[in-house]
Design a protein around this motif. Sequence first.
Motif, PDB file in Angstrom:
ATOM      1  N   HIS A  21       0.888  -1.085  -0.058  1.00 12.81           N
ATOM      2  CA  HIS A  21      -0.003   0.076   0.108  1.00 12.81           C
ATOM      3  C   HIS A  21       1.038   1.334   0.087  1.00 12.81           C
ATOM      4  O   HIS A  21       0.517   2.363  -0.640  1.00 12.81           O
ATOM      5  CB  HIS A  21      -0.818  -0.002   1.442  1.00 12.81           C
ATOM      6  CG  HIS A  21      -1.897   1.125   1.231  1.00 12.81           C
ATOM      7  ND1 HIS A  21      -3.022   1.412   0.160  1.00 12.81           N
ATOM      8  CD2 HIS A  21      -1.864   2.208   2.095  1.00 12.81           C
ATOM      9  CE1 HIS A  21      -3.307   2.501   0.793  1.00 12.81           C
ATOM     10  NE2 HIS A  21      -2.815   3.183   1.591  1.00 12.81           N
ATOM     11  N   GLU A  22       1.724   1.247   0.882  1.00 15.81           N
ATOM     12  CA  GLU A  22       2.871   2.416   0.858  1.00 15.81           C
ATOM     13  C   GLU A  22       3.588   2.552  -0.344  1.00 15.81           C
ATOM     14  O   GLU A  22       4.120   3.821  -0.473  1.00 15.81           O
ATOM     15  CB  GLU A  22       3.758   2.224   2.319  1.00 15.81           C
ATOM     16  CG  GLU A  22       3.025   2.176   3.321  1.00 15.81           C
ATOM     17  CD  GLU A  22       2.346   3.652   3.775  1.00 15.81           C
ATOM     18  OE1 GLU A  22       2.832   4.626   3.285  1.00 15.81           O
ATOM     19  OE2 GLU A  22       1.416   3.460   4.063  1.00 15.81           O
ATOM     20  N   MET A  23       3.683   1.795  -1.376  1.00 17.92           N
ATOM     21  CA  MET A  23       4.489   1.955  -2.457  1.00 17.92           C
ATOM     22  C   MET A  23       3.802   2.804  -3.447  1.00 17.92           C
ATOM     23  O   MET A  23       4.465   3.420  -4.545  1.00 17.92           O
ATOM     24  CB  MET A  23       4.586   0.541  -3.162  1.00 17.92           C
ATOM     25  CG  MET A  23       5.436  -0.205  -2.526  1.00 17.92           C
ATOM     26  SD  MET A  23       5.534  -1.999  -3.259  1.00 17.92           S
ATOM     27  CE  MET A  23       6.162  -1.636  -5.033  1.00 17.92           C
ATOM     28  N   GLY A  24       2.473   3.267  -3.125  1.00 15.93           N
ATOM     29  CA  GLY A  24       1.845   4.306  -4.059  1.00 15.93           C
ATOM     30  C   GLY A  24       1.631   3.959  -5.270  1.00 15.93           C
ATOM     31  O   GLY A  24       1.565   4.510  -6.260  1.00 15.93           O
ATOM     32  N   LEU A  25       1.131   2.606  -5.447  1.00 16.94           N
ATOM     33  CA  LEU A  25       0.562   2.109  -6.645  1.00 16.94           C
ATOM     34  C   LEU A  25      -0.564   2.788  -7.306  1.00 16.94           C
ATOM     35  O   LEU A  25      -1.415   3.346  -6.462  1.00 16.94           O
ATOM     36  CB  LEU A  25       0.379   0.566  -6.836  1.00 16.94           C
ATOM     37  CG  LEU A  25       1.477  -0.231  -6.179  1.00 16.94           C
ATOM     38  CD1 LEU A  25       1.199  -1.765  -6.080  1.00 16.94           C
ATOM     39  CD2 LEU A  25       2.520  -0.149  -7.376  1.00 16.94           C
ATOM     40  N   GLN A  30      -3.534  -1.085  -7.068  1.00  8.74           N
ATOM     41  CA  GLN A  30      -3.643  -1.318  -5.491  1.00  8.74           C
ATOM     42  C   GLN A  30      -4.872  -2.321  -5.240  1.00  8.74           C
ATOM     43  O   GLN A  30      -4.720  -3.009  -4.504  1.00  8.74           O
ATOM     44  CB  GLN A  30      -3.764   0.058  -4.748  1.00  8.74           C
ATOM     45  CG  GLN A  30      -3.994  -0.151  -3.373  1.00  8.74           C
ATOM     46  CD  GLN A  30      -2.522  -0.524  -2.824  1.00  8.74           C
ATOM     47  OE1 GLN A  30      -1.407  -0.038  -3.158  1.00  8.74           O
ATOM     48  NE2 GLN A  30      -2.563  -1.326  -1.765  1.00  8.74           N
ATOM     49  N   ASP A  31      -5.923  -2.068  -5.936  1.00 12.34           N
ATOM     50  CA  ASP A  31      -6.938  -2.978  -5.793  1.00 12.34           C
ATOM     51  C   ASP A  31      -6.656  -4.137  -5.959  1.00 12.34           C
ATOM     52  O   ASP A  31      -7.145  -5.176  -5.170  1.00 12.34           O
ATOM     53  CB  ASP A  31      -8.019  -2.412  -6.621  1.00 12.34           C
ATOM     54  CG  ASP A  31      -8.901  -1.232  -6.078  1.00 12.34           C
ATOM     55  OD1 ASP A  31      -8.718  -0.680  -5.217  1.00 12.34           O
ATOM     56  OD2 ASP A  31      -9.590  -0.453  -6.836  1.00 12.34           O
ATOM     57  N   GLN A  32      -5.913  -4.634  -7.006  1.00  8.69           N
ATOM     58  CA  GLN A  32      -5.520  -5.980  -7.524  1.00  8.69           C
ATOM     59  C   GLN A  32      -4.674  -6.626  -6.550  1.00  8.69           C
ATOM     60  O   GLN A  32      -4.708  -7.650  -6.115  1.00  8.69           O
ATOM     61  CB  GLN A  32      -4.764  -6.037  -8.929  1.00  8.69           C
ATOM     62  CG  GLN A  32      -5.847  -5.680 -10.048  1.00  8.69           C
ATOM     63  CD  GLN A  32      -5.084  -5.703 -11.297  1.00  8.69           C
ATOM     64  OE1 GLN A  32      -3.836  -5.248 -11.622  1.00  8.69           O
ATOM     65  NE2 GLN A  32      -5.996  -5.624 -12.607  1.00  8.69           N
ATOM     66  N   VAL A  33      -3.720  -5.778  -5.732  1.00 10.46           N
ATOM     67  CA  VAL A  33      -2.827  -6.275  -4.910  1.00 10.46           C
ATOM     68  C   VAL A  33      -3.557  -6.479  -3.801  1.00 10.46           C
ATOM     69  O   VAL A  33      -3.281  -7.679  -3.084  1.00 10.46           O
ATOM     70  CB  VAL A  33      -1.861  -5.276  -4.669  1.00 10.46           C
ATOM     71  CG1 VAL A  33      -0.907  -5.476  -3.432  1.00 10.46           C
ATOM     72  CG2 VAL A  33      -0.842  -5.074  -5.835  1.00 10.46           C
TER      73      VAL A  33
END
Length: 126
Positions: A21-25, A30-33
């Motif tokens: 989450h902190e990677m700022g995708l 982010q939803d897929q992750v």
Amino acid sequence: MGPALGDSDADVLSRLAHVLHEMGLPCDCQDQVERAVSLFAELEARRVRRRLMEAARTRAVRLAGFIGYLDDLREGAVEQLGPDDCLLIADTFRTIGRTASEGAACLEMLAGRLEASGKEGGGTET
């Protein structure tokens, strides 16, 4: 995150989700992750539950096998049993007790995981 996982498993997945989450995708990524981490947590919880059931079943098969050794005690007279026979049967009792305790522990852990995942009675996972 994965209530049916053990505390340490859930902690690792939580930390992983936090780092991702902190990677700022981008939002789509982010939803897929998050979906992937959630799916992984559920699959891991199922795997653990299956292993616990397999371990309990293995203990049940062992117990059934050990019970036959006790026939000598039921059928034999005191005069027919020597000291070595008595010690062997005593060891069989200890092994049966230990195996039964292991099976009970597996089922207690499984019950806790099923309760944590919201599963009540009904079916079993295989």
